[in-house]
Design a protein around this motif. Structure first.
Motif, PDB file in Angstrom:
ATOM      1  N   GLU A  66       0.839  -1.273   0.022  1.00 26.97           N
ATOM      2  CA  GLU A  66      -0.162   0.006   0.121  1.00 26.97           C
ATOM      3  C   GLU A  66       0.706   1.236  -0.101  1.00 26.97           C
ATOM      4  OE1 GLU A  66      -2.948   0.113   2.887  1.00 26.97           O
ATOM      5  OE2 GLU A  66      -3.563  -1.822   2.673  1.00 26.97           O
ATOM      6  N   ARG A  67       0.351   2.436  -0.545  1.00 24.44           N
ATOM      7  CA  ARG A  67       1.081   3.666  -0.517  1.00 24.44           C
ATOM      8  C   ARG A  67       0.097   4.608   0.423  1.00 24.44           C
ATOM      9  NH1 ARG A  67       5.367   5.209  -3.329  1.00 24.44           N
ATOM     10  NH2 ARG A  67       5.632   7.523  -3.522  1.00 24.44           N
ATOM     11  N   ARG A  68       0.743   5.507   1.098  1.00 22.49           N
ATOM     12  CA  ARG A  68      -0.228   6.543   1.761  1.00 22.49           C
ATOM     13  C   ARG A  68       0.519   7.729   2.008  1.00 22.49           C
ATOM     14  NH1 ARG A  68      -2.054   2.499   6.559  1.00 22.49           N
ATOM     15  NH2 ARG A  68      -3.302   1.161   5.482  1.00 22.49           N
ATOM     16  N   LYS A  71      -4.241   9.907   3.370  1.00 21.49           N
ATOM     17  CA  LYS A  71      -4.768   9.891   2.051  1.00 21.49           C
ATOM     18  C   LYS A  71      -4.035   8.415   1.513  1.00 21.49           C
ATOM     19  CE  LYS A  71      -5.870  11.753  -2.396  1.00 21.49           C
ATOM     20  NZ  LYS A  71      -5.579  13.171  -3.069  1.00 21.49           N
ATOM     21  N   ASP A  72      -5.021   7.591   1.150  1.00 24.56           N
ATOM     22  CA  ASP A  72      -4.383   6.408   0.377  1.00 24.56           C
ATOM     23  C   ASP A  72      -4.366   6.944  -0.995  1.00 24.56           C
ATOM     24  OD1 ASP A  72      -4.486   4.984   2.543  1.00 24.56           O
ATOM     25  OD2 ASP A  72      -6.391   3.733   2.337  1.00 24.56           O
ATOM     26  N   ILE A  73      -3.257   6.519  -1.561  1.00 25.43           N
ATOM     27  CA  ILE A  73      -2.638   6.622  -3.060  1.00 25.43           C
ATOM     28  C   ILE A  73      -2.283   5.294  -3.732  1.00 25.43           C
ATOM     29  CG2 ILE A  73      -2.604   9.148  -3.008  1.00 25.43           C
ATOM     30  CD1 ILE A  73       0.412   8.702  -2.638  1.00 25.43           C
ATOM     31  N   PRO A  74      -2.319   5.128  -5.167  1.00 29.39           N
ATOM     32  CA  PRO A  74      -1.879   4.061  -5.684  1.00 29.39           C
ATOM     33  C   PRO A  74      -0.238   3.780  -5.434  1.00 29.39           C
ATOM     34  CG  PRO A  74      -3.208   5.404  -7.144  1.00 29.39           C
ATOM     35  CD  PRO A  74      -3.139   6.238  -5.960  1.00 29.39           C
ATOM     36  N   PRO A  75      -0.074   2.503  -5.342  1.00 31.87           N
ATOM     37  CA  PRO A  75       1.385   2.333  -5.309  1.00 31.87           C
ATOM     38  C   PRO A  75       2.071   2.653  -6.521  1.00 31.87           C
ATOM     39  CG  PRO A  75       0.033   0.499  -4.272  1.00 31.87           C
ATOM     40  CD  PRO A  75      -0.861   1.545  -4.958  1.00 31.87           C
ATOM     41  N   ASP A  76       3.226   3.041  -6.335  1.00 33.53           N
ATOM     42  CA  ASP A  76       4.233   3.181  -7.434  1.00 33.53           C
ATOM     43  C   ASP A  76       5.156   2.107  -7.799  1.00 33.53           C
ATOM     44  OD1 ASP A  76       5.937   4.123  -9.325  1.00 33.53           O
ATOM     45  OD2 ASP A  76       6.567   5.770  -8.407  1.00 33.53           O
ATOM     46  N   PRO A  77       4.950   1.121  -8.524  1.00 27.41           N
ATOM     47  CA  PRO A  77       6.010   0.064  -8.923  1.00 27.41           C
ATOM     48  C   PRO A  77       7.303   0.380  -9.265  1.00 27.41           C
ATOM     49  CG  PRO A  77       4.430   0.261 -10.890  1.00 27.41           C
ATOM     50  CD  PRO A  77       3.902   1.406  -9.717  1.00 27.41           C
ATOM     51  N   TRP A  78       7.661   1.501  -9.560  1.00 28.26           N
ATOM     52  CA  TRP A  78       8.949   2.107 -10.180  1.00 28.26           C
ATOM     53  C   TRP A  78       9.707   2.581  -9.056  1.00 28.26           C
ATOM     54  CZ3 TRP A  78      10.109   0.100 -14.566  1.00 28.26           C
ATOM     55  CH2 TRP A  78       9.184  -0.195 -15.457  1.00 28.26           C
ATOM     56  N   GLU A  79       9.103   2.858  -7.732  1.00 30.76           N
ATOM     57  CA  GLU A  79      10.035   3.671  -6.912  1.00 30.76           C
ATOM     58  C   GLU A  79      10.772   2.729  -6.172  1.00 30.76           C
ATOM     59  OE1 GLU A  79       8.534   6.870  -3.821  1.00 30.76           O
ATOM     60  OE2 GLU A  79       7.869   5.031  -3.059  1.00 30.76           O
ATOM     61  N   ARG A  80      11.973   3.149  -5.865  1.00 32.90           N
ATOM     62  CA  ARG A  80      13.102   2.587  -5.137  1.00 32.90           C
ATOM     63  C   ARG A  80      13.821   3.530  -4.143  1.00 32.90           C
ATOM     64  NH1 ARG A  80      10.891  -0.847  -7.427  1.00 32.90           N
ATOM     65  NH2 ARG A  80      11.579  -2.113  -9.177  1.00 32.90           N
ATOM     66  N   GLY A  81      13.774   2.925  -2.765  1.00 36.13           N
ATOM     67  CA  GLY A  81      14.555   3.795  -1.917  1.00 36.13           C
ATOM     68  C   GLY A  81      13.473   4.637  -1.115  1.00 36.13           C
ATOM     69  N   PHE A  82      14.078   5.622  -0.301  1.00 34.93           N
ATOM     70  CA  PHE A  82      13.562   6.450   0.353  1.00 34.93           C
ATOM     71  C   PHE A  82      14.239   7.887   0.357  1.00 34.93           C
ATOM     72  CE2 PHE A  82      11.710   8.944   3.716  1.00 34.93           C
ATOM     73  CZ  PHE A  82      10.438   8.503   3.961  1.00 34.93           C
ATOM     74  N   SER A  83      13.544   8.984   0.106  1.00 32.48           N
ATOM     75  CA  SER A  83      14.443  10.119  -0.060  1.00 32.48           C
ATOM     76  C   SER A  83      13.664  11.490   0.620  1.00 32.48           C
ATOM     77  CB  SER A  83      14.372  10.880  -1.596  1.00 32.48           C
ATOM     78  OG  SER A  83      13.027  10.937  -2.126  1.00 32.48           O
ATOM     79  N   VAL A  84      14.792  12.227   1.107  1.00 31.66           N
ATOM     80  CA  VAL A  84      14.406  13.485   1.748  1.00 31.66           C
ATOM     81  C   VAL A  84      14.291  14.550   0.550  1.00 31.66           C
ATOM     82  CG1 VAL A  84      15.115  15.269   3.512  1.00 31.66           C
ATOM     83  CG2 VAL A  84      15.484  12.745   3.868  1.00 31.66           C
ATOM     84  N   LYS A  85      13.183  15.092   0.429  1.00 31.97           N
ATOM     85  CA  LYS A  85      13.302  16.347  -0.508  1.00 31.97           C
ATOM     86  C   LYS A  85      12.968  17.650   0.197  1.00 31.97           C
ATOM     87  CE  LYS A  85      10.430  13.454  -3.809  1.00 31.97           C
ATOM     88  NZ  LYS A  85       9.117  13.843  -4.745  1.00 31.97           N
TER      89      LYS A  85
END
Length: 108
Positions: free
Chosen positions: A20-22, A92-106
């Protein structure tokens, strides 16, 4: 000339079952206290992907993807600081992103 580019597989990778992506909007004492870097460390430790960013209104946006059972643990790890004080969370629930890798600080 560049025919090999056309043959590249553009099928997104499969995500683990139950992914899931939130998106969370977090308020409180969350800027200038290391929130984003604690979030990145906690997410990487838990095997979650996504990003975190400061907002102009003093809140923080955190978008996280992975096993939803780990999301509460993520917040528990972030809040283990004497400086961070979360007073509100909107989700807010949003669609998962299959291309995402890692975790970033923006942000700044």
């Amino acid at each position: 000339m560049f025919d090999f580019l056309n043959k590249k597989d553009r099928t997104p990778p499969a995500l683990p079952q139950g992914t899931e992506r939130r998106r969370y909007i977090i308020t409180g004492q969350v800027q200038g206290v290391g929130f984003r870097y604690r979030a990145r460390y906690a997410a990487q430790t838990l095997g979650l992907t996504g990003w975190v960013q400061n907002e102009d209104d003093g809140s923080v946006t955190l978008e996280v993807q992975g096993d939803p059972d780990k999301f509460l643990t993520l917040f528990a790890m972030i809040q283990k600081s004497d400086y961070i004080q979360i007073t509100g969370i909107r989700q807010k629930d949003i669609p998962p992103d299959p291309w995402e890798r890692g975790f970033s600080v923006k942000g700044y």
